[in-house]
Design an enzyme around this catalytic site. Structure first.
Site, PDB file in Angstrom:
ATOM      1  N   HIS A   1       0.810  -1.206   0.000  1.00 30.77           N
ATOM      2  CA  HIS A   1       0.000   0.000   0.000  1.00 30.77           C
ATOM      3  C   HIS A   1       0.850   1.266   0.000  1.00 30.77           C
ATOM      4  CE1 HIS A   1      -3.938   1.824   0.686  1.00 30.77           C
ATOM      5  NE2 HIS A   1      -3.325   2.695   1.461  1.00 30.77           N
TER       6      HIS A   1
ATOM      7  N   GLU B   1      -8.471   7.052  -5.212  1.00 32.27           N
ATOM      8  CA  GLU B   1      -7.858   6.087  -4.300  1.00 32.27           C
ATOM      9  C   GLU B   1      -8.869   5.013  -3.922  1.00 32.27           C
ATOM     10  OE1 GLU B   1      -4.346   7.724  -1.623  1.00 32.27           O
ATOM     11  OE2 GLU B   1      -6.168   7.408  -0.471  1.00 32.27           O
TER      12      GLU B   1
ATOM     13  N   HIS C   1     -10.510   2.181  -1.248  1.00 30.39           N
ATOM     14  CA  HIS C   1     -10.678   1.805   0.148  1.00 30.39           C
ATOM     15  C   HIS C   1     -11.435   0.492   0.207  1.00 30.39           C
ATOM     16  CE1 HIS C   1     -10.146   4.047   4.174  1.00 30.39           C
ATOM     17  NE2 HIS C   1      -9.013   3.871   3.591  1.00 30.39           N
ATOM     18  N   ASN C   2     -10.897  -0.470  -0.537  1.00 26.95           N
ATOM     19  CA  ASN C   2     -11.610  -1.730  -0.752  1.00 26.95           C
ATOM     20  C   ASN C   2     -11.646  -2.621   0.486  1.00 26.95           C
ATOM     21  OD1 ASN C   2     -11.615  -0.792  -3.360  1.00 26.95           O
ATOM     22  ND2 ASN C   2      -9.860  -2.023  -3.981  1.00 26.95           N
TER      23      ASN C   2
END
Lengths: 232, 741
Positions: B47, B92, B94-95
């Protein structure tokens, strides 16, 4: 007319209102910080939309304790014009400037879309340039906009002509289907008994820009200024 | 140093490999302690470090004439839009948090991406999102949809930035692992931007905003591993959002920037204080001395590693000039936000973290970051097996519909399909109008048109990715995503400026997944180069796959494209997607092929799950965009709407529903009618042309076109020989009635 827009922490329609008043209504407009007690000689005070204090506890419940509100209440009591839009309407009811309360929408959700409202009468300074039976397309954006008051209050609102706007369909019919939040009597906006304080859930400042192909919010401001049109 | 040396097994537990552990030992010249190990584990997680993707990301085009900040240089891309202004934008994912706790996961995704924008000094003016969920019949989907939508709404609505666009797509492959990609777009005066940099020894380091709690610890590491049924045990790795504080932080931050005392600033997202201190120091060739005990905390007795790794939201790290602390404090006091000095900038190149005067960790800043000491891996890849299946696709095996009833059935099926049907049940829960700059409320275009107040300009914003195409052919599918985004901007009257991408893939150690990744990047590269636009940044999210009953199911490769376009003159340039009036001629521009591969029609109606990507010719498509832009500039057309998911018939109905103006069209004789109506061949746009412009239009239209019909009276539809002249009410009902909330 000089307009003052009160900025609470969490207000987010304050700049939209300043832009609207400045560029489309073409009047002087200043921001008033919530910790201030100086209304800067304004003729109209607007409590704008947003999420004052995050709407924590209850919408508008904390904002009414801001230092500026004492001055706003005194100003209103002397007959000064005060307008609460959306969260500002919630603050105005919490502060006792307007009767009743705004409860959570019956469908329990935040809803943002165009709705139609119609003026109940055109004797108010906020509706005098509007036409009875006409509809005005103005957007709403709220989760807590269901107007509620007890029966006696409702009756006195009706008797005194304090109900100014009702949700309706495109043709002007006041129906359940056209009621976006479950408000009693489809109430979208009311004024106080004296007629100098307006609270409404729809956002007239969001319907002023010709580029957005809807300028019907201007009728509230045209009424206030008692003009028939704005030069663009 | 009084802590005992953490050993290799601990490193592995934190997600580091043996090789990485010894790399750390090399950097330090000794074994790390637990705190240091924690710092490396988050900074070297996928990440933060992009260790498995950076080699390929670097191949994407970065340059462009409007670029002010290139990919990797700042928190978000920055491009020149004239008038002394710049647009900052980024998308972006945020899974993983959203998979576990959809409400907070999605909310903090929105908060995080907005912080990336305003930490640069830009005021966010619009948000978009791209969502992927599992099958609507899967037991968790409704819960996830509700939570994610409410999370995005509650955060964005209170923060006061309009949500102006997005996409939502359902497929079985996302059953456990939804994708939540959030994009923010902001405006800043050129020369007023702030960098994420720490420099000037003796300058002061402040933490501002929320207090630091135990939420989100190891969130970055968590986002870098597979989601499993046991993942719910990691709930503390999900952060909690507070949009009210974020709104105050926005205003206070912009005021602080305006005051001119800021040296550098970075928001705290993944890996919290660790990430911001190390990236800012590394960028400025500096170090920092940080006193963790000074950080305002929500809980007593937080350990140093917890303070360092906490991903508590709504925080910023600010470096200011020495002696200016009172200016900063006054601004944050006005907004009732904590503002505490926690350290100073040094010239040692080391990050030195103290707790109650005791040094608890000391690491070289550069050893932690991408481009410095963070590992870079070249992964191997191989063509996925399933692609063989797509080669077996035989369109002749798909029966041509035989009756009017069948056509009506198919059209109703498509228009009511969750991937195609109106998403009003989602977007009405978002404030799309706050800011009074969204010009698409009453007259929509293919992209959202956002006015740049104080100028004649507007931005055209869109997010696009049909992951079904990418799955069928990653290279072509990803190029299609880029071109579709550009097509949406062109159809709105704008010029594409740049791309931000959100690359959602499975486990990169799976060679077939990595093959999808590599080929997607190749497709994105060629598409951006063909358009002459750069990729200005974005984010990579690997490990999007579910382990269910010991079978690993990667999600469809989903390289979401966020694109920003510019309209130089809003009033003159903009184009609408809805039919504008009756008796306009309807034209179909672009290549018409008998192609229905990979269409929703083939995939969902006929249940043919494997077929190649749809027809796509990049050169012809670019010619179409250029010509369409000219035709709009010449004011020859009334509306433009591209053909995408659901095919031509969907495009026509979407244009018809906007103002209730119907259409009567004809299917050319030499083509399968279902391919013509439902196929998703790329590079096609439907335009309407007033009768008096017909000759001029046909003269100046330099790409292939066919006149397929006219717009008709209210609510009327006709497809000659297939759908009789009838009211379109049943189709309208189909399109607007889907709602799973």
């Amino acid at each position: 007319m000089k307009f003052g827009i009160v900025v609470f922490p969490g207000s987010n329609c304050d700049q939209d209102m300043v832009d609207g008043i400045t560029y489309f209504v073409k009047q002087e407009c200043v921001k008033i910080w919530h910790k201030s007690t100086d209304l800067q000689g304004c003729d109209v005070i607007i409590l704008p939309g947003g999420f004052s204090y995050g709407d924590y506890l209850r919408s508008g419940a904390i904002a009414r304790f801001s230092p500026v509100m004492k001055e706003v209440i005194a100003f209103a009591n002397k007959g000064g014009i005060v307008i609460g839009i959306c969260n500002g309407f919630q603050i105005a009811t919490e502060a006792g400037l307007l009767p009743g309360a705004l409860l959570r929408n019956t469908h329990q959700k935040f809803m943002c879309k165009n709705v139609y409202i119609t003026p109940t009468h055109t004797q108010s300074i906020f509706t005098r340039q509007m036409h009875k039976g006409y509809t005005y397309k103005i957007p709403i954006a709220h989760a807590e906009g269901r107007y509620y008051a007890d029966e006696d209050t409702l009756k006195s609102l009706q008797d005194n002509g304090q109900i100014l706007f009702q949700y309706c369909d495109e043709e002007g019919k006041i129906t359940n289907e056209a009621n976006p939040n479950g408000s009693l009597l489809n109430i979208a906006g009311i004024c106080n008994k004296e007629g100098n304080v307006l609270g409404m859930m729809p956002h007239p400042e969001r319907a002023l820009d010709l580029d957005n192909i809807n300028t019907q919010g201007e009728w509230v401001f045209l009424s206030l200024l008692n003009q028939t049109y704005f030069l663009r | 140093m009084t802590q005992t040396h953490a050993l290799l097994p601990t490193a592995k537990k934190l997600g580091l490999t043996e090789e990485e552990y010894f790399k750390i030992v090399d950097f330090l010249g000794r074994e790390p302690n637990f705190t240091e190990l924690s710092v490396y584990s988050v900074m070297w997680s996928e990440h933060c470090s992009y260790k498995n993707s950076i080699v390929w990301l670097k191949t994407l085009p970065k340059e462009g004439k409007y670029v002010l900040a290139k990919a990797g240089e700042e928190n978000a891309g920055l491009m020149d839009i004239g008038d002394g202004l710049a647009v900052a934008f980024k998308i972006e994912s945020h899974n993983h948090p959203s998979a576990l706790e959809p409400y907070q996961g999605a909310a903090t995704g929105v908060g995080g991406i907005h912080r990336d924008i305003f930490t640069m000094g830009a005021r966010p003016i619009a948000a978009l999102n791209s969502l992927r969920f599992g099958s609507i019949s899967h037991k968790r989907t409704k819960h996830l949809v509700r939570g994610v939508v409410k999370g995005i709404g509650d955060y964005g609505n209170a923060f006061g930035v309009p949500t102006v666009g997005g996409e939502t797509f359902f497929d079985d492959c996302y059953n456990i692992n939804p994708l939540v990609n959030a994009m923010s777009v902001g405006i800043v005066k050129q020369g007023k931007t702030v960098s994420a940099i720490a420099k000037g020894a003796g300058n002061l380091v402040f933490i501002v905003g929320s207090a630091t709690g135990k939420d989100g610890i190891h969130g970055a590491t968590f986002a870098s591993e597979d989601i499993t049924e046991k993942s719910t045990e990691k709930l503390p790795a999900v952060q909690v959002g507070d949009p009210f504080t974020e709104k105050l932080l926005l205003e206070a931050t912009l005021e602080a920037i305006e005051s001119g005392i800021i040296v550098g600033m970075q928001d705290m997202g993944a890996a919290g204080i660790t990430c911001s201190t190390s990236e800012m120091s590394a960028k400025g060739n500096s170090g920092m001395e940080i006193h963790l005990d000074k950080v305002p905390t929500r809980q007593a007795n937080m350990q140093p590693f917890e303070i360092l790794l906490s991903e508590s939201q709504e925080r910023m790290l600010i470096v200011i000039e020495k002696g200016k602390e009172e200016v900063l404090k006054a601004i944050f006091e006005k907004w009732d936000l904590p503002c505490v000095q926690i350290g100073t900038v040094t010239d040692t190149g080391y990050l030195e973290y103290y707790m109650h005067g005791e040094l608890v960790a000391k690491v070289p800043a550069k050893s932690l970051v991408l481009g410095g000491g963070a590992p870079v891996y070249h992964r191997t890849y191989k063509e996925p097996q399933y692609l063989q299946e797509t080669k077996k696709y035989n369109p002749d095996a798909i029966p041509v519909p035989q009756s009017t009833e069948e056509y009506i059935k198919i059209i109703t099926f498509l228009l009511s399909h969750p991937n195609i049907a109106s998403k009003h049940w989602i977007y009405e829960q978002y404030d799309s109008m706050v800011g009074t700059a969204n010009m698409s409320v009453n007259q929509p275009s293919d992209a959202a048109i956002i006015k740049v107040k104080g100028t004649k300009k507007a931005l055209a914003l869109t997010v696009d990715c049909n992951s079904r195409y990418v799955h069928a052919n990653p290279e072509i599918g990803c190029a299609i995503a880029v071109l579709e985004a550009a097509r949406n901007i062109t159809c709105s009257g704008g010029i594409p400026l740049g791309v931000t991408n959100c690359l959602n893939f499975g486990n990169p150690y799976n060679e077939e997944v990595y093959w999808q990744f590599v080929h997607s990047i190749k497709g994105m590269k060629s598409a951006c180069e063909a358009l002459g636009i750069p990729v200005t940044g974005g984010n990579v999210s690997f490990y999007n796959q579910s382990v269910m009953d010991n079978v690993t199911v990667p999600v469809f490769p989903t390289p979401t494209i966020g694109m920003v376009g510019l309209l130089e003159n809003l009033r003159e340039d903009r184009m609408f997607m809805g039919f504008q009036k009756e008796v306009d001629f309807i034209y179909l521009l672009g290549d018409v092929n008998e192609d229905m591969a990979c269409s929703e029609y083939v995939y969902s109606y006929h249940n043919v799950k494997y077929s190649p990507a749809p027809y796509f010719n990049i050169e012809n498509e670019i010619k179409l965009h250029k010509n369409l832009y000219e035709l709009i500039q010449m004011r020859l057309i009334d509306s433009a709407h591209d053909v995408s998911n659901g095919g031509l018939i969907t495009t026509l109905f979407e244009s018809a529903f906007v103002h209730g103006i119907g259409f009567s069209v004809e299917v050319p004789a030499n083509i399968r009618p279902d391919a013509f109506l439902f196929g998703e061949g790329q590079g096609r746009v439907v335009v309407t042309v007033p009768e008096f412009n017909k000759e001029k239009f046909e003269k100046y239209c330099t790409v292939p076109f066919i006149r397929i019909g006219i717009t008709t009276g209210r609510n009327i539809v006709e497809v000659k020989n297939y759908i009789p002249y009838m009211s379109f009410d049943i189709f309208r009902e189909a399109y607007f009635s889907f709602n799973m909330d």
